[in-house]
Scaffold this motif. Structure first.
Motif, PDB file in Angstrom:
ATOM      1  N   ALA A  43      32.334  77.720 -23.275  1.00  0.00           N
ATOM      2  CA  ALA A  43      32.147  76.883 -24.640  1.00  0.00           C
ATOM      3  C   ALA A  43      32.997  75.530 -24.326  1.00  0.00           C
ATOM      4  O   ALA A  43      32.793  74.726 -25.333  1.00  0.00           O
ATOM      5  N   ARG A  47      32.990  69.688 -23.988  1.00  0.00           N
ATOM      6  CA  ARG A  47      34.217  69.352 -25.096  1.00  0.00           C
ATOM      7  C   ARG A  47      35.028  68.156 -24.780  1.00  0.00           C
ATOM      8  O   ARG A  47      35.524  68.335 -23.450  1.00  0.00           O
ATOM      9  N   GLU A  50      40.875  65.868 -27.285  1.00  0.00           N
ATOM     10  CA  GLU A  50      41.381  65.048 -28.540  1.00  0.00           C
ATOM     11  C   GLU A  50      42.796  64.876 -28.323  1.00  0.00           C
ATOM     12  O   GLU A  50      43.478  63.833 -28.679  1.00  0.00           O
ATOM     13  N   TRP A  62      43.963  70.103 -26.775  1.00  0.00           N
ATOM     14  CA  TRP A  62      43.087  70.415 -28.008  1.00  0.00           C
ATOM     15  C   TRP A  62      41.812  69.624 -27.815  1.00  0.00           C
ATOM     16  O   TRP A  62      41.773  68.343 -27.608  1.00  0.00           O
ATOM     17  N   CYS A  63      40.759  70.529 -27.940  1.00  0.00           N
ATOM     18  CA  CYS A  63      39.531  70.029 -27.675  1.00  0.00           C
ATOM     19  C   CYS A  63      38.773  69.880 -28.983  1.00  0.00           C
ATOM     20  O   CYS A  63      39.160  70.464 -30.102  1.00  0.00           O
ATOM     21  N   SER A  64      37.675  68.972 -28.892  1.00  0.00           N
ATOM     22  CA  SER A  64      36.905  68.961 -30.103  1.00  0.00           C
ATOM     23  C   SER A  64      36.324  70.287 -30.355  1.00  0.00           C
ATOM     24  O   SER A  64      36.122  71.390 -29.613  1.00  0.00           O
ATOM     25  N   ASP A  65      35.908  70.375 -31.695  1.00  0.00           N
ATOM     26  CA  ASP A  65      35.339  71.511 -32.449  1.00  0.00           C
ATOM     27  C   ASP A  65      36.437  72.646 -32.429  1.00  0.00           C
ATOM     28  O   ASP A  65      36.231  73.896 -32.394  1.00  0.00           O
ATOM     29  N   ASP A  66      37.670  72.281 -32.603  1.00  0.00           N
ATOM     30  CA  ASP A  66      38.853  73.016 -32.577  1.00  0.00           C
ATOM     31  C   ASP A  66      38.967  74.415 -31.499  1.00  0.00           C
ATOM     32  O   ASP A  66      39.268  75.254 -31.830  1.00  0.00           O
ATOM     33  N   LEU A  67      38.626  74.002 -30.337  1.00  0.00           N
ATOM     34  CA  LEU A  67      38.861  74.903 -29.289  1.00  0.00           C
ATOM     35  C   LEU A  67      40.397  74.335 -28.659  1.00  0.00           C
ATOM     36  O   LEU A  67      40.407  73.117 -28.359  1.00  0.00           O
TER      37      LEU A  67
END
Length: 292
Positions: A43, A47, A50, A62-67
Motif C-alpha cells: 500500500a 505514496r 510528507e 509520514w506518507c500520504s493518506d496517513d500511512l
C-alpha cells in the motif's frame, strides 16, 4: 544503538532527499523486519513522503493518506543513501526503499534484533522539569536505568546517559527515590544541555552530507566519560572508571560523580571480595604494590 542525537542526524539528512518524493518500491530481505501486515506493505508504493519525524529512537516516514513507515535501528542498525536501485549489502542488508532521487538502505550488523514501536517514554527535550521529575520517580531505579528505560524517558541509551550523568555530577547507581529536588533540576538541565549540544555538534559535522559507514557511533571524540575508561576526566583529570554488565558498561568519574568512591564491578568485585579497592587512592596503592 543509535540514540536521540544520532537519529536527529538521520532526519536532517533524509528530509531533503525523500520529503515530497514517492516510494517507488520496497525490497525486504529479512522477514522479521515487517511487524505489521495491515495495511500491506504494498500500500506504500506510489505514496509520497510528507515528512520525516522522530519517535524516541525510531524514524518515521509520514506518507500520504496517513500511512507511516516506522524504522527502529535496533542494536547496530544504520541507514545508507545510495544510487537508485542499489542492492542491500550481504548478510546485514534488511531493506531497500527506492525513490526517484536514490535508494535508502537499512542495515543491521548485530545478530540481536530488539525493536519496539512506542514504549511511551517521555520526550526529554519537550518535557517540563515537573514532567521529567514525575517520569524519574514513577519507579525506583538507578539513575542509569531510569534514563535508559524507554518506558520512562525516550531516546536516551548507554552512551548519552553516561554523558548526562557526568554533566549532572550524579552517580549512575543513585536511586531515583533518593534524589532531592535540586538534583532532579540538575539532572533535567544536564539532559537538555547534553542532548542539544550533541545535536548541534553532529548537525554541524555532517551538514547536508548523509552519514556514512562509521559516522553513527557510540564512541565520539569529545565525550567526557563514555568509552574513555582509564583516560583523564576533562573536568578533574582523574581516571575514568567503568562498571561492566552483560554486553554494556557504564563509564563515570569517581571524583566528579561518586565522591571519590569506586563503584563495584560485578565480576571483579565478586572475585576480589574484600580486596576490591573502594577509592581511587586504594586502587593506586594496589597498583603500586603490584609494581613492587
Amino acid at each position: 544503538m543509535p540514540e536521540l542525537p544520532d537519529v536527529t542526524v538521520y532526519l536532517d539528512a533524509l528530509r531533503p532527499r525523500v520529503v515530497g518524493q514517492p516510494i517507488e518500491a520496497i525490497r525486504l530481505t529479512s522477514p522479521f523486519l515487517l511487524r505489521s501486515v495491515d495495511p500491506p506493505i504494498a500500500a506504500l508504493i506510489g505514496r509520497r513522503v510528507e515528512d520525516v519525524r522522530r519517535l524516541g529512537k525510531r524514524i518515521v516516514l509520514w506518507c500520504s493518506d496517513d500511512l507511516y513507515v516506522v524504522l527502529h535501528l535496533m542494536i547496530a542498525g544504520r541507514l545508507r543513501w545510495e544510487r537508485c536501485g542499489a542492492k542491500p549489502p550481504g548478510k546485514i542488508g534488511l531493506a531497500a526503499f527506492d525513490f526517484p532521487t536514490g535508494t535508502l538502505l537499512l542495515t543491521e550488523a548485530s545478530p540481536k534484533k530488539r525493536a519496539a514501536h512506542d514504549p511511551g517514554g517521555l520526550e526529554p527535550l519537550d518535557a517540563s522539569v515537573g514532567a521529567f521529575r514525575a517520569a524519574l520517580r514513577r519507579e525506583n531505579h538507578t539513575l542509569k536505568r531510569a534514563l535508559t528505560d524507554p518506558h520512562l524517558i525516550s531516546g536516551i541509551g548507554n552512551a548519552y546517559s553516561d554523558e548526562i550523568l557526568h554533566a549532572a555530577r550524579l552517580s549512575p547507581v543513585q536511586l531515583t527515590s533518593k534524589l532531592v529536588d535540586a538534583e532532579v533540576v540538575r539532572l533535567y538541565q544536564a539532559t537538555q544541555a547534553t542532548l542539544r549540544r550533541w545535536i548541534d555538534t553532529l548537525h554541524a559535522e555532517f551538514g547536508e552530507r548523509f552519514p556514512g559507514a562509521g559516522d553513527i557511533t557510540a564512541f565520539r571524540e569529545g565525550f567526557a566519560v563514555h568509552g574513555r575508561f582509564g583516560q583523564p576526566c576533562p573536568v578533574c583529570g582523574g581516571p575514568v572508571q567503568r562498571i561492566r554488565y552483560a554486553d554494556n558498561e557504564t563509564n563515570y568519574c569517581p571524583t566528579c560523580q561518586t565522591g571519590g568512591r569506586l563503584l563495584a564491578d560485578r565480576s571483579l568485585s565478586r572475585l576480589l571480595k574484600d580486596d576490591w579497592p573502594k577509592t581511587l587512592e586504594e586502587m593506586e596503592m594496589v597498583r603500586q604494590t603490584r609494581r613492587l
